[in-house]
Design an enzyme around this catalytic site. Sequence first.
Site, PDB file in Angstrom:
ATOM      1  N   GLU A  90       0.725  -1.291   0.022  1.00 46.38           N
ATOM      2  CA  GLU A  90      -0.155  -0.196  -0.060  1.00 46.38           C
ATOM      3  C   GLU A  90       0.858   1.234   0.104  1.00 46.38           C
ATOM      4  OE1 GLU A  90      -3.088   0.307  -0.200  1.00 46.38           O
ATOM      5  OE2 GLU A  90      -4.055  -1.698  -0.124  1.00 46.38           O
ATOM      6  N   GLU A 121       7.050 -22.308   7.484  1.00 41.04           N
ATOM      7  CA  GLU A 121       7.701 -21.572   8.347  1.00 41.04           C
ATOM      8  C   GLU A 121       8.507 -22.169   9.409  1.00 41.04           C
ATOM      9  OE1 GLU A 121       4.704 -22.022  12.353  1.00 41.04           O
ATOM     10  OE2 GLU A 121       3.563 -21.242  10.570  1.00 41.04           O
TER      11      GLU A 121
END
EC number: 4.2.1.126
Length: 304
Positions: A90, A121
């Site tokens: 953004e 992960e």
Amino acid sequence: MTEQNLLQSLAQMVTEQRNANSIDIDRLNAAEIVKIINQEDKSVPFAVEQCLPQIALAVEKIVTAFRQGGRLVYIGAGTSGRLGVLDASECPPTYGVPSDMVVGIIAGGERALRHPIEGAEDNPQQGQADLENIHFTAKDVLVGIAASGRTPYVIGALNYAKSLDAVTVAITGNPGSAMTQIADIAIEAVVGQEVLTGSSRMKSGTAQKLVLNMLTTASMILMGKCYQNLMVDVQASNEKLRARAVRIVMQATECSKDVAQETLQRADNNAKLAIMMVLSGLEKTDAAQVLDRHQGKLRQALAQ
């Protein structure tokens, strides 16, 4: 870590405890379920409020890095990684900054944004490798995100960043975690037990999003990307944003729509430059030079 050790570790985490308020949630109707979720969500802003000193310190470190040509790098797995990528993506349209100024990295790469990547992960070496792939340096700031505070991928990245003497920040939902002990700045937004036990995409994820919003918004304000509370560096790349740029110029200068549109056209759709031109009376080249002398900070440029 053995299965037994992992079970013991999970048993000690706040985010893995059962929530007494939702223990019988499977017996409730839709209205009752969403009421409980909403009630639990109310605790999130308070948890973030307790972290404001650490968040502000992180912002100061990020701004220092930006001014020295460094980057803000988010890294996480699953929901945490997705939120980092979201916040980073953004920044270019909102603040007109290069796409590599704020970087989001997720365990498992681009595919992991939409699909779970088994075991991604659990690999600390991959956390380091992903930083090496973007040529992470001591000038950058690394923000590791994990509700548990124990994600091996993120820990590997934090340890690598520490080895370079880069500033490290941990955003977690469990106090005293491994990530907290590694990072220079620990932001521990402890939101308590989730409505669904261990579903840290809920309250913990909401807290993470609030913190990330603060990190980039406050940093960009201090970098001069706003005037008053207006996004004056917004990139007018579509119809909505072009209309917003016109409104921004009108709001900042109290000029007419016609003046805003005409000045924006002369300013190559640069709202900040257009505002400078309207309020100072300078033409494009001179207005741009004044802004450059003040590192793009419009308020300071207008005060000269």
